[in-house]
Design an enzyme around this catalytic site. Structure first.
Site, mmCIF file in Angstrom:
data_model
loop_
_atom_site.group_PDB
_atom_site.id
_atom_site.type_symbol
_atom_site.label_atom_id
_atom_site.label_comp_id
_atom_site.label_asym_id
_atom_site.label_seq_id
_atom_site.Cartn_x
_atom_site.Cartn_y
_atom_site.Cartn_z
ATOM 1 C CD GLN A 131 -2.700 1.406 2.564
ATOM 2 O OE1 GLN A 131 -3.418 0.401 2.834
ATOM 3 N NE2 GLN A 131 -2.117 1.792 3.865
ATOM 4 N N GLY A 132 0.674 2.056 -1.244
ATOM 5 C CA GLY A 132 1.353 3.419 -1.763
ATOM 6 C C GLY A 132 0.288 4.343 -0.287
ATOM 7 C CE1 TYR A 133 -4.444 4.396 -0.598
ATOM 8 C CE2 TYR A 133 -5.318 4.698 1.622
ATOM 9 C CZ TYR A 133 -5.285 3.974 0.678
ATOM 10 O OH TYR A 133 -6.526 3.821 -0.229
ATOM 11 C CB SER A 134 1.970 7.368 5.151
ATOM 12 O OG SER A 134 0.799 6.699 5.329
ATOM 13 C CD GLU A 250 -6.399 -0.047 7.304
ATOM 14 O OE1 GLU A 250 -5.246 -0.590 7.217
ATOM 15 O OE2 GLU A 250 -6.716 0.840 6.939
ATOM 16 C CB SER A 375 -2.700 9.355 14.812
ATOM 17 O OG SER A 375 -3.308 10.355 14.839
ATOM 18 C CD GLU A 377 -3.701 11.844 18.512
ATOM 19 O OE1 GLU A 377 -2.835 12.151 19.681
ATOM 20 O OE2 GLU A 377 -3.397 11.387 18.077
#
Length: 395
Positions: A131-134, A250, A375, A377
């Protein structure tokens, strides 16, 4: 609400148990219990072959259309299979990103050609995904991605960096959230592309060494990597909608599987507390009981919300529950051992100076539970804004 299983589900459970018992032999048995969170570096060759074994048995993609080479299975039967897989301590899945993240996304947003090309190899256990997200400056703030994809005839040229990418070194493909319209900002102008990882000179994978001494995650650098125009899911500029749809899917059946592993870890912590005498401490005893009760509640909540794909808050609530719970379990694992928790293994060597036992690895790995995957938050913001209708946070 009735949380029990029907007779046909129990019959399916028996079939799953028999298959696992017959096939978890040899190298697969040696890899049992290995390759989960915090130990994804273990037994990669056997686990990759195990994906093909699962595929040949028809155990990948339960519930997909039979057009893609899978058996039919109800949602409760998918839960049954996941539970039996965890109870058998079968090897950690290397194909879970393709099966549990990419495939539901393609079924919801992909075109017929994309489904025909990518779903059957996932179902056969032949192609692995990451997965190429962050990104370094866009972790939980996914709308801030800077990786660019520029249209060049029939392809896109992808340039940028992704980080915290599990299984990047083993994956055949990566689904990448990239900016295809540089004039747009935030969630506008993003696209969801399917990128082949075998592009020497255009894609570089660098392991990230963690404080546990292992490298479950990676940095991925794209330098003009090619993605076909036909491999954009949901049309150009619609990447945010597709990416959010993926995240909503997910945490479903996989959450229940995760809880089987949590229960095994909790049992080990309790046994350690009994052996060390820490269970006689009223404070620690109370904390252990609370962990047990909270795990039960998490299971009931997961069953209650199973299949609630339209519930914007359900995935965030689940993540908040298990992230904090698992982190507290890691802390308890150290407390019940006392000072001995700080000691290294008796077979310490210069070649392996930072070897950890399972409980030490649990403690260190769970430090990240309230950060990765979104996170705490961010999860609270999602619940506040999308479920409770509170004013959006200024960004």
């Amino acid at each position: 609400m009735d949380f029990g299983f029907a007779d046909e589900d129990e019959a399916f459970r028996g079939e799953a148990r028999r298959w696992l018992r017959a096939h978890l032999v040899g190298a697969y048995a040696d890899a049992a219990g290995r390759g989960g969170p915090g130990s994804e570096h273990e037994a990669p060759r056997a686990r990759r072959e195990w994906e093909r074994e699962l595929g040949s048995g028809g155990w990948i993609g339960l519930g997909w259309s039979e057009a893609y080479g899978n058996r039919t299975a109800t949602l409760t039967q998918q839960v049954v299979w996941a539970e039996e897989y965890a109870r058998a301590r079968a090897p950690g899945r290397m194909g879970h990103i393709g099966e549990n993240l990419l495939a539901p996304t393609l079924l919801a947003y992909g075109d017929d050609a994309q489904k025909r090309r990518f779903l059957p190899p996932v179902a056969r256990g032949e192609e692995l995904w990451c997965q190429g997200y962050s990104e370094p400056d866009a972790g939980s703030d996914l709308a801030g991605v800077r990786t660019a994809a520029v249209r060049d005839g029939d392809v896109y040229r992808v340039t940028g960096q992704k980080i915290w990418t599990s299984l990047a070194a083993e994956a055949d493909w990566c689904f990448v959230l990239a900016r295809t319209d540089p004039r747009e900002r935030r969630h506008r102008g993003l696209s969801f592309l399917l990128v082949a990882m075998d592009q020497p000179g255009r894609i570089e994978v660098r392991p990230i060494r963690q404080m546990s001494g292992t490298a479950e995650f990676n940095e991925v650098f794209f330098d003009g990597a090619v993605a076909r125009a036909g491999h954009v899911v949901g049309a150009e500029g619609n990447g945010w909608r597709v990416a959010m749809g993926l995240l909503a899917r997910e945490r479903g059946v996989s959450t229940l599987v995760q809880q089987i592993g949590f229960a095994a870890e909790l049992a080990e912590v309790v046994e350690t507390a009994i052996r060390s005498g820490a269970v006689l401490d009223p404070v620690l005893h109370d904390q252990l009981v609370c962990q047990w009760a909270e795990l039960k509640v998490m299971r009931w909540n997961a069953l209650r919300t199973l299949g609630a794909a339209g519930d914007a808050g359900a995935p965030s609530v689940a993540k908040l529950l298990w992230g904090g719970w698992h982190q507290r379990l890691g802390e308890l694992a150290m407390r019940v051992r006392g000072a001995a928790a700080a000691l290294g293994p008796a077979d310490w060597t210069a070649e392996a100076p930072y070897a950890l036992d399972p409980m030490q690895r649990l403690f260190l790995f769970t430090r990240a539970d309230t950060l990765y995957g979104g996170s705490d938050e961010i999860q609270r913001n999602i619940i506040a804004e999308r479920v409770l209708g509170l004013p959006r946070v200024e960004r």
